[in-house]
Design a protein around this motif. Structure first.
Motif, PDB file in Angstrom:
ATOM      1  N   ALA A 107       0.835  -1.203   0.000  1.00  0.00           N
ATOM      2  CA  ALA A 107       0.000   0.000   0.000  1.00  0.00           C
ATOM      3  C   ALA A 107       0.866   1.248   0.000  1.00  0.00           C
ATOM      4  O   ALA A 107       0.567   2.239  -0.651  1.00  0.00           O
ATOM      5  N   GLN A 108       1.986   1.206   0.727  1.00  0.00           N
ATOM      6  CA  GLN A 108       2.953   2.284   0.758  1.00  0.00           C
ATOM      7  C   GLN A 108       4.298   1.718   1.216  1.00  0.00           C
ATOM      8  O   GLN A 108       4.353   0.638   1.810  1.00  0.00           O
ATOM      9  N   PRO A 109       5.396   2.396   0.901  1.00  0.00           N
ATOM     10  CA  PRO A 109       6.701   1.896   1.323  1.00  0.00           C
ATOM     11  C   PRO A 109       6.770   1.736   2.839  1.00  0.00           C
ATOM     12  O   PRO A 109       6.189   2.513   3.594  1.00  0.00           O
ATOM     13  N   GLU A 110       7.491   0.706   3.269  1.00  0.00           N
ATOM     14  CA  GLU A 110       7.673   0.452   4.699  1.00  0.00           C
ATOM     15  C   GLU A 110       9.053   0.950   5.127  1.00  0.00           C
ATOM     16  O   GLU A 110      10.031   0.829   4.380  1.00  0.00           O
ATOM     17  N   VAL A 119      23.929   1.331  10.892  1.00  0.00           N
ATOM     18  CA  VAL A 119      22.706   1.369  10.092  1.00  0.00           C
ATOM     19  C   VAL A 119      21.653   2.218  10.803  1.00  0.00           C
ATOM     20  O   VAL A 119      21.404   2.026  11.992  1.00  0.00           O
ATOM     21  N   ALA A 120      21.045   3.133  10.045  1.00  0.00           N
ATOM     22  CA  ALA A 120      19.984   3.978  10.607  1.00  0.00           C
ATOM     23  C   ALA A 120      18.612   3.346  10.393  1.00  0.00           C
ATOM     24  O   ALA A 120      17.889   3.076  11.352  1.00  0.00           O
ATOM     25  N   THR A 121      18.242   3.105   9.149  1.00  0.00           N
ATOM     26  CA  THR A 121      16.920   2.562   8.833  1.00  0.00           C
ATOM     27  C   THR A 121      17.017   1.555   7.696  1.00  0.00           C
ATOM     28  O   THR A 121      18.004   1.505   6.965  1.00  0.00           O
ATOM     29  N   LEU A 122      15.962   0.777   7.565  1.00  0.00           N
ATOM     30  CA  LEU A 122      15.796  -0.148   6.448  1.00  0.00           C
ATOM     31  C   LEU A 122      14.457   0.155   5.800  1.00  0.00           C
ATOM     32  O   LEU A 122      13.427   0.153   6.470  1.00  0.00           O
ATOM     33  N   ARG A 123      14.465   0.439   4.501  1.00  0.00           N
ATOM     34  CA  ARG A 123      13.237   0.774   3.792  1.00  0.00           C
ATOM     35  C   ARG A 123      12.909  -0.317   2.784  1.00  0.00           C
ATOM     36  O   ARG A 123      13.800  -0.818   2.090  1.00  0.00           O
ATOM     37  N   MET A 124      11.632  -0.670   2.697  1.00  0.00           N
ATOM     38  CA  MET A 124      11.191  -1.705   1.753  1.00  0.00           C
ATOM     39  C   MET A 124      10.172  -1.106   0.798  1.00  0.00           C
ATOM     40  O   MET A 124       9.166  -0.535   1.213  1.00  0.00           O
ATOM     41  N   GLN A 214       5.080  10.510   3.698  1.00  0.00           N
ATOM     42  CA  GLN A 214       5.408   9.179   4.206  1.00  0.00           C
ATOM     43  C   GLN A 214       6.283   9.293   5.459  1.00  0.00           C
ATOM     44  O   GLN A 214       7.217  10.087   5.505  1.00  0.00           O
ATOM     45  N   LYS A 215       5.983   8.488   6.460  1.00  0.00           N
ATOM     46  CA  LYS A 215       6.762   8.534   7.693  1.00  0.00           C
ATOM     47  C   LYS A 215       8.102   7.826   7.508  1.00  0.00           C
ATOM     48  O   LYS A 215       8.167   6.747   6.923  1.00  0.00           O
ATOM     49  N   ILE A 216       9.144   8.466   8.010  1.00  0.00           N
ATOM     50  CA  ILE A 216      10.487   7.915   7.899  1.00  0.00           C
ATOM     51  C   ILE A 216      11.205   8.069   9.237  1.00  0.00           C
ATOM     52  O   ILE A 216      10.764   8.815  10.113  1.00  0.00           O
ATOM     53  N   SER A 217      12.306   7.350   9.368  1.00  0.00           N
ATOM     54  CA  SER A 217      13.185   7.493  10.530  1.00  0.00           C
ATOM     55  C   SER A 217      14.571   7.865  10.021  1.00  0.00           C
ATOM     56  O   SER A 217      15.068   7.263   9.069  1.00  0.00           O
ATOM     57  N   LEU A 218      15.153   8.877  10.638  1.00  0.00           N
ATOM     58  CA  LEU A 218      16.482   9.349  10.237  1.00  0.00           C
ATOM     59  C   LEU A 218      17.391   9.376  11.453  1.00  0.00           C
ATOM     60  O   LEU A 218      16.977   9.789  12.538  1.00  0.00           O
ATOM     61  N   GLU A 219      18.616   8.954  11.241  1.00  0.00           N
ATOM     62  CA  GLU A 219      19.621   9.085  12.297  1.00  0.00           C
ATOM     63  C   GLU A 219      20.979   9.309  11.645  1.00  0.00           C
ATOM     64  O   GLU A 219      21.524   8.429  10.978  1.00  0.00           O
ATOM     65  N   PHE A 220      21.496  10.524  11.790  1.00  0.00           N
ATOM     66  CA  PHE A 220      22.789  10.894  11.228  1.00  0.00           C
ATOM     67  C   PHE A 220      23.590  11.638  12.290  1.00  0.00           C
ATOM     68  O   PHE A 220      23.031  12.385  13.096  1.00  0.00           O
TER      69      PHE A 220
END
Length: 367
Positions: A107-110, A119-124, A214-220
């Motif tokens: 339905a939308q990217p995960e 590693v910060a995030t994993l997107r599918m 779209q909701k995302i998680s960022l860590e830098f």
């Protein structure tokens, strides 16, 4: 007599042995018939059910482990993985893994929070012919990594082994096709506000603005801000232009925040500004945006000053172009009203005899 008795005993033994052998052979013949009868009820139907259940490729399990400086991801899917490819991308640093198969429509990217030292995030996301897993690296460059099949899934090891590293982690992100890291909207908002404080302010800009990205998680940590904006461009699908005077390092930690809110937070907390026209977002310093706006206004004014004047005759019906001496109406006459709409070079005169307004101004003002 003795020999006759011996012959009789031998004959009896032969008959007994032959009888026993006949029973054994009969039992062996019946056993296969029994086993054959049992097959149609079970073994032949089972593969059909299994193949139907495994038609769609979906992520079933995802675990994260950090040990000795390495991040280990173990991903298992609804069917064994036989074909895949992977490659690193430098800006921003990330690893792209394409898994080929009949993927279930998303339905939308995960986006999954990994939150390790590497590693910060994993997107599918869904791509033509399968699924794409994008691993966002926390550092500025992609470290050494390996991707190998394991138990029908894939084992991803990122980073080099470092016995002195202290980071430890062992969590399950997805179990049985269900996310284990889902957060409520309230906790997401709290996390976002905490991230803003870590950036140096406890004020959420544009607090009343509604975000729908779209909701995302960022860590830098100490990352080039241009690389962060490039990542936001990839997630949002927008075209982002960054001027050359945007040069700084940022430390960001945002969890499950809409991408457009994340962009506004980063822009506001770093003294930047943006102009958005259609599908293009231009990001620059606030001073430069103001300077460019002033230059554009000056250019428009200069163009107006150079533009030749035109004259228009506007006949008026059902009203007088100028009020008479005995007119008690407090409204301004038409001449005063039209003057307010003209450019600084424009002029308007009234011909009371024909009840006509004579307007002389540039073309855009007259139209």
């Amino acid at each position: 007599m003795a020999s006759g008795a011996l012959l009789a005993r031998l004959a009896a033994c032969v008959i007994f042995i032959a009888t026993m052998a006949g029973c054994s052979v009969s039992g062996d013949k019946k056993a296969p018939d029994h086993q054959t009868a049992a097959k149609p009820g079970g073994a032949k139907d089972a593969p059909k059910d299994l193949s139907a259940a495994a038609e769609a490729l979906t992520l079933q399990d995802l675990s994260v482990r950090e040990d000795r400086g390495q991040t280990i991801l173990l991903a298992k899917f609804s069917q064994p993985i036989s074909q895949f490819r992977h490659f690193p991308l430098p800006t921003p640093a990330r690893i792209v893994l394409d898994i080929f198969g009949n993927a279930k429509r998303l339905a939308q990217p995960e986006s999954y929070r990994i939150d390790t030292s590497t590693v910060a995030t994993l997107r599918m996301t869904q791509v033509e012919g399968g699924l794409r897993l994008t691993t966002d690296i926390a550092a500025a460059t992609v470290p050494p990594y390996t991707i190998t099949p394991e138990d029908g899934g894939l084992r991803i090891i990122i980073g080099t082994e470092n016995p002195s590293a202290t980071g430890r982690k062992d969590v399950t992100v997805v179990r049985g096709g269900v996310r284990a890291d889902i957060r409520t909207a309230e906790s997401s908002t709290t996390a976002a506000q905490g991230a803003v404080k870590s950036l140096g302010t406890d004020k959420v800009p544009l607090d009343d603005k509604k975000y729908s990205g779209q909701k995302i998680s960022l860590e830098f940590k100490d990352a080039d801000i241009k690389n962060v904006f490039r990542l936001l461009a990839e997630v949002s699908g927008k075209n982002i232009v960054i001027t050359d005077d945007v040069n700084r390092k940022v430390t960001v930690r945002l969890i499950e925040v809409p991408w457009d809110q994340a962009m506004d937070l980063i822009i506001d907390t770093n003294g930047l500004g943006k102009d958005e026209i259609g599908n293009v977002i231009r990001i620059s310093t606030a001073d430069r945006l103001k300077s460019d706006s002033d230059k554009s206004a000056a250019a428009r004014k200069s163009k107006e000053n150079e533009e030749p004047l035109q004259t228009a005759y506007l006949g008026v019906n059902y009203a007088q172009v100028m009020k008479g001496q005995n007119d008690t109406n407090n409204d301004k006459d038409l001449v005063e009203k039209v003057k307010a709409l003209l450019s600084p070079r424009g002029k308007v005169e009234a011909d009371q005899r024909t009840n006509t307004l004579i307007v002389r101004d540039i073309k855009s003002a007259i139209e």
